[in-house]
Design a protein around this motif. Structure first.
Motif, short mmCIF file in Angstrom:
data_model
loop_
_atom_site.label_atom_id
_atom_site.label_comp_id
_atom_site.label_asym_id
_atom_site.label_seq_id
_atom_site.Cartn_x
_atom_site.Cartn_y
_atom_site.Cartn_z
N VAL A 5 0.71 -1.18 -0.03
CA VAL A 5 0.17 0.12 -0.04
C VAL A 5 0.84 1.20 -0.09
O VAL A 5 0.64 2.22 -0.78
CB VAL A 5 -1.06 -0.15 1.05
N PHE A 6 1.86 1.24 0.75
CA PHE A 6 2.81 2.49 0.88
C PHE A 6 3.57 2.37 -0.43
O PHE A 6 3.62 3.73 -0.71
CB PHE A 6 3.82 2.12 2.39
N ALA A 7 4.00 1.26 -0.96
CA ALA A 7 4.98 1.62 -2.17
C ALA A 7 4.07 2.22 -3.10
O ALA A 7 4.56 3.07 -4.06
CB ALA A 7 5.45 0.31 -2.63
N GLY A 8 2.78 1.99 -3.14
CA GLY A 8 1.97 2.65 -4.41
C GLY A 8 2.08 4.18 -4.29
O GLY A 8 2.16 4.75 -5.24
N GLY A 9 1.88 4.64 -3.12
CA GLY A 9 1.85 6.24 -2.92
C GLY A 9 2.91 6.57 -3.04
O GLY A 9 3.34 7.78 -3.71
N TYR A 29 1.86 6.60 -16.03
CA TYR A 29 2.40 6.13 -14.81
C TYR A 29 1.84 6.24 -13.71
O TYR A 29 1.78 5.42 -12.76
CB TYR A 29 3.94 6.65 -14.91
N VAL A 30 1.36 7.38 -13.23
CA VAL A 30 0.80 7.83 -11.97
C VAL A 30 -0.31 7.01 -11.69
O VAL A 30 -0.79 6.36 -10.80
CB VAL A 30 0.44 9.19 -11.76
N VAL A 31 -1.31 6.99 -12.83
CA VAL A 31 -2.61 6.21 -13.00
C VAL A 31 -2.35 4.70 -12.55
O VAL A 31 -2.87 4.03 -11.83
CB VAL A 31 -3.26 6.21 -14.05
N ALA A 32 -1.35 4.01 -13.12
CA ALA A 32 -1.00 2.66 -13.07
C ALA A 32 -0.51 2.45 -11.66
O ALA A 32 -0.76 1.58 -11.05
CB ALA A 32 -0.12 2.24 -14.33
N ILE A 33 0.60 3.18 -11.27
CA ILE A 33 1.18 2.75 -10.18
C ILE A 33 0.27 2.98 -8.86
O ILE A 33 0.29 2.22 -7.59
CB ILE A 33 2.43 3.69 -9.90
N SER A 34 -0.61 3.99 -8.84
CA SER A 34 -1.40 4.30 -7.78
C SER A 34 -2.35 3.28 -7.59
O SER A 34 -3.02 3.03 -6.53
CB SER A 34 -1.95 5.61 -7.85
N SER A 35 -2.65 2.49 -8.80
CA SER A 35 -3.54 1.11 -8.45
C SER A 35 -2.93 0.26 -7.74
O SER A 35 -3.68 -0.73 -7.29
CB SER A 35 -3.84 0.82 -9.83
#
Lengths: 185, 374, 345
Positions: C105-109, C133-139
């Motif tokens: 969870v933390f890594a995503g943010g 990238y942001v859209v993908a990684i925040s998922s």
């Protein structure tokens, strides 16, 4: 709106044999009904348009034991009220102290379900035909009926002391603080 | 405690006795299908303190502190009901000052109780701020009580035949000041919460309690009035001179959905606070002189007999069935608790609702476990 | 990072004589340290700020004791407390997933910070697919939340995890659609390009996308969807404390719980920062540009999140889905079509 004597009259006319006793000059006038016909009487009192007792305000058990001038018995007391007619009446039923059992009025007033469970829990009165007659306030495996006058409190429940432990009673009698202070280890 | 047979897709969710919003130690066994609740089984008794057994073993005045501990949110109203029942049994008629003071403390207590109910209800729905606004006001009432009788929650104020203390000097002015401060808060609360779109969406249309069902379950008080039945013991069976006060009985109107929804019950409470203010204003204006302990008997020993006394507490009809055998101790005291009947109807009205709605319904029937379990 | 590399090689004597991989590695490490500092400090400040904001909205003072002046050290003390607390893992829990979940969870943010354009040259890496990238990684956070909900072996946690998954996945779509309305006129996915496209204009703010017809509405859609993505009121259903106790992190304690809190606040910052980048002109400002303007805009959006949280009640699951699928999604489709039409013209 009918007064208590009028209601009694209707009842006596309808069930001449079943009304055993009544008292009208008291704070809450009541009539004693034969135990076997309580369901019949109650359903009449609800469905009769002049009476239309549509709600059961209270259902209590009373244990008459150790009272001078009274026979030893259990009583179930029904406090009825009519929201439509705005009058009230009290029905009483006498039961033996051994193996008390009576018909359920759950089908007439839904709230009786819980009230009867409580009377069962506290007095051990069995309500025949009740859909879910379990203990309600005490744990399911509690023994005895606490509100009976001859109820003896058990020493332990599942190994936990129920009564005040003797040593604490002695401490309290001597004026010593009982219990522990979490801030003074 | 037996788990009934259920189909493969359902789950038993145990809610309580430790849960943030079961208002005490209520335990609900929910049979859920995803978010939808199929069946609810309430388990009560976690706060059972054998009130009725205690009452048989102490004398009549000794029961009063126990009554305070039943509905600890509205102690004044509980002890009032008991005191009135015993007075009725003994044939005591208290003087006008006692009557007026009892009305004042009962109505202040009603406002305090409704504030708690509304505040925690807001929190159940997820709004935290109204809760604190309500508690801020409630605090002022508790301060008034503390000043009057030294206690903030369990007052032991209504005695058989009188009151434990007269009000302190300046009490009337302080109460008026509180009322002036409090009145705008109701409007603010309405703006912040009652008419909030999300709040209405969450509560209107949920937990519908129909009139007939309510009467069959003997649901009373604001819960019954929320279903549109104008029934208030202060009007229907007046005590303490309530018949001489001018006030209305608010009922649910089904403004935002079917009649008898959670929102209706909630809003009845909000409007009852306004009515209580009306009664308070009149009582403070007329407050007669007198000795509040004039009629307190030296020895409370009612004659043989029985009585069923009922009063309108913030939660509904509280009944005391007292059987006296002529001795100083009651032979039997049975409490008809309004919360008991309200909770009994919960499984019926919240069947088929979602888990989140169950919380909304529990909050809206406003139960206090202390009174339910006795 | 390129700017950092240039800075180092210009100012540090002999930097160019280092081994070539090291030359690149050093700025990388420095940049990630900066990000970690931000991630560690922002929640501390934000939690304190939220408590103060909430307190003053509720007619009280909030923390006043720890550290002297207005309780400024309260969150630091809380953080230390969480570090020292016993780490409890339920005996029936799936231990591997249970331990891994907070980190995921933390890594995503955390990873989203890479493409946030703090200033004209202050960015970890100006990826040419930055927004994507942001859209993908925040998922990634959703995966962690489901892991937490499942691994706890607690029904409330499971409910929370399932609700979170449904909610975040549904709200991702309107959010992405709203972002598209900005990407179409700019014609680039690079966050820096998008910010540069908002330079100039009337009073220096006229080119911000929030002041343009289609994207103004898109901003609202984006903001609502972002609230749902970070589980904030009125969409805080996955952790609805009055229903689900604490949702997916019911069983977590100590530092693992703190990781969820950190992630929540970092995510709040990230979605606000993206909002500021896409719609509020990023680091552009008529008065002073650069990181300060960017931070101020992001923090302002975070403040609005606080404000909503302490004002509104919570929606129900089905109502939440209704808002997403029947209101926001159609609206965002229309917006994308309009944006496309405007771009073609």
């Amino acid at each position: 709106m009918k007064t208590a004597p009028e209601i009694l009259q209707v009842l006596q006319a309808q069930f001449p044999e079943k009304i055993l006793k009544s008292e009208m000059g008291v704070l809450d006038p009541w009539a004693r009904v034969e135990a076997g016909s309580i369901v019949e009487v109650c359903s009449f009192m609800k469905s009769d348009l002049n009476l239309s007792f549509d709600t059961l305000a209270c259902l209590s058990g009373v244990d008459f034991k150790g009272l001078k001038g009274e026979t030893e018995r259990l009583e179930v007391v029904y406090h009825l009220f009519s929201m439509k007619q705005r009058h009230k009446f009290v029905l009483k039923v006498e039961l033996p102290r051994d193996n008390p059992s009576i018909g359920t009025v759950e089908g007439i007033w839904a709230i009786a379900n819980w009230h009867e469970r409580e009377a069962f829990d506290m007095f051990g009165i069995r309500f025949e035909g009740h859909s879910d007659l379990r203990r309600i306030l005490c744990p399911d495996d509690w023994e005895g009926y606490p509100l009976r006058k001859d109820y003896e409190q058990p020493e332990t429940y599942r190994g936990m002391p129920v009564r005040p432990v003797k040593q604490f009673v002695e401490m309290a009698n001597e004026g010593l603080p009982v219990g522990t202070n979490p801030f003074k280890a | 405690m037996q788990v009934e047979a259920f189909e493969g897709e359902e789950m038993i969710l145990n809610m309580g006795p430790q849960h943030p919003s079961t208002h005490g130690v209520l335990r609900l066994e929910l049979q859920t299908d995803g978010e939808v609740v199929q069946k609810i089984t309430p388990h009560i008794g976690y706060l059972h303190r054998c009130f009725e057994k205690h009452a048989e073993n102490v004398d009549y005045p000794g029961v009063i502190p126990y009554t305070d501990r039943m509905d600890y949110i509205a102690s004044m109203n509980n002890s009032l009901g008991y005191a009135l029942a015993v007075e009725k049994l003994m044939g005591i008629e208290v003087n006008d000052r006692v009557k007026a003071l009892r009305v004042i403390v009962a109505e202040l207590n009603r406002i305090a109780s409704h504030l708690l109910s509304i505040g925690t209800y807001a929190m159940d729905i997820g709004a935290f701020t109204p809760f604190l606004h309500c508690f801020r006001e409630r605090e002022k009432i508790l301060d008034l009580f503390e000043w009057t009788c030294g206690a903030r929650l369990l007052y032991n104020y209504n005695w058989v035949g009188g009151l434990s203390h007269d009000i302190p000097e300046g009490f009337v002015d302080k109460t008026r000041q509180f009322m002036a401060e409090f009145e705008p808060v109701i409007a603010e609360q309405n703006e912040l919460l009652s008419f909030n779109k999300i709040f209405i969406e969450r509560t209107a249309g949920v937990g519908i309690l129909g009139e007939e069902l309510a009467i069959s379950y003997n649901v009373t008080g604001p819960n019954l009035r929320g279903s549109g039945v104008s029934w208030d013991l202060r009007k229907a069976d007046p005590y303490c001179g309530y018949e001489t006060y001018d006030f209305n009985v608010p009922v649910g109107q089904g403004k935002f959905g079917p009649l008898g929804s959670c929102w209706d019950r909630y809003y009845v409470r909000v409007r009852e606070m306004e009515e209580s203010l009306k009664i308070l204003r009149q009582a403070l204006d007329r407050l007669p002189d007198g000795d509040v302990q004039e009629k307190v008997p030296k020895k409370v020993k009612p004659p043989k007999g029985e009585v069923y006394g009922r009063t309108e507490t913030p939660r509904g009809e509280l009944g005391y069935y007292i059987v006296s055998d002529g001795s100083p101790n009651p032979f039997r005291v049975k409490i008809k608790s309004p919360c008991f009947t309200a909770l009994a109807v919960l499984p019926v009205i919240s069947k088929g609702e979602m888990v989140a709605d169950i919380i909304a319904v529990i909050g809206s029937i406003d139960i206090v476990m202390g009174e339910l379990d006795r | 990072m390129e700017a950092l590399l240039k800075l180092l090689s210009d100012n540090v004597a002999g930097y160019g004589s280092l081994a070539s991989p090291l030359q690149y590695l050093l700025p990388m490490v420095l940049a990630s340290l900066c990000c970690i500092a931000l991630v560690a400090l922002f929640p501390i400040v934000a939690v304190y700020a939220e408590r103060k904001v909430a307190a003053h909205m509720q007619d009280r003072l909030g923390p006043m004791r720890v550290g002297g002046w207005h309780g400024w050290a309260q969150t630091i003390a809380d953080g230390i407390k969480l570090l020292l607390k016993e780490d409890i893992i339920p005996s029936e829990a799936d231990r591997v997933l249970f331990k891994l979940a907070p980190l995921v969870v933390f890594a995503g943010g955390f990873a989203s910070l890479v493409v946030l354009p703090f200033g004209a040259s202050v960015i970890v890496s100006d990826l040419n697919i930055g927004v994507l990238y942001v859209v993908a990684i925040s998922s990634l956070g959703v995966v962690g939340i489901i892991m937490a909900g499942w691994a706890s072996n607690n029904k409330y946690a499971l409910f929370g995890g399932m609700r979170a998954a449904a909610q975040i996945v549904s709200y991702e779509i309107p959010a992405v659609m709203a972002i598209l309305t900005v990407v179409i006129p700019v014609g680039s996915l690079s966050t820096q390009e998008i910010v540069r496209a908002q330079e100039g204009g009337w009073l220096g703010i006229g080119n911000w996308f929030i002041f343009k017809p289609v994207t103004a509405v898109a901003f609202l859609v984006y903001y609502l969807a972002s609230l749902a993505e970070v589980n904030r009121t009125p969409f805080d259903i996955p952790e609805a404390e009055s229903e689900l106790v604490a949702g997916y992190h019911t069983e977590y304690s100590g530092m693992r719980f703190a990781f969820f809190m950190l992630a929540e606040y970092v995510n709040m910052f990230v979605v606000s920062a993206i909002g500021a980048t896409l719609f509020l002109g990023g680091w552009n400002s008529p008065v002073f540009g650069g990181p300060v303007a960017f931070m101020l805009k992001s923090v302002a959006l975070v403040f609005v999140q606080f404000w909503l949280r302490w004002t509104l009640p919570r929606l129900r699951v089905d109502q939440l889905m209704y808002v997403s699928w029947k209101v926001l999604l159609p609206a965002s489709f229309v917006l994308v079509i309009l944006a496309g039409a405007l771009a073609v013209r």
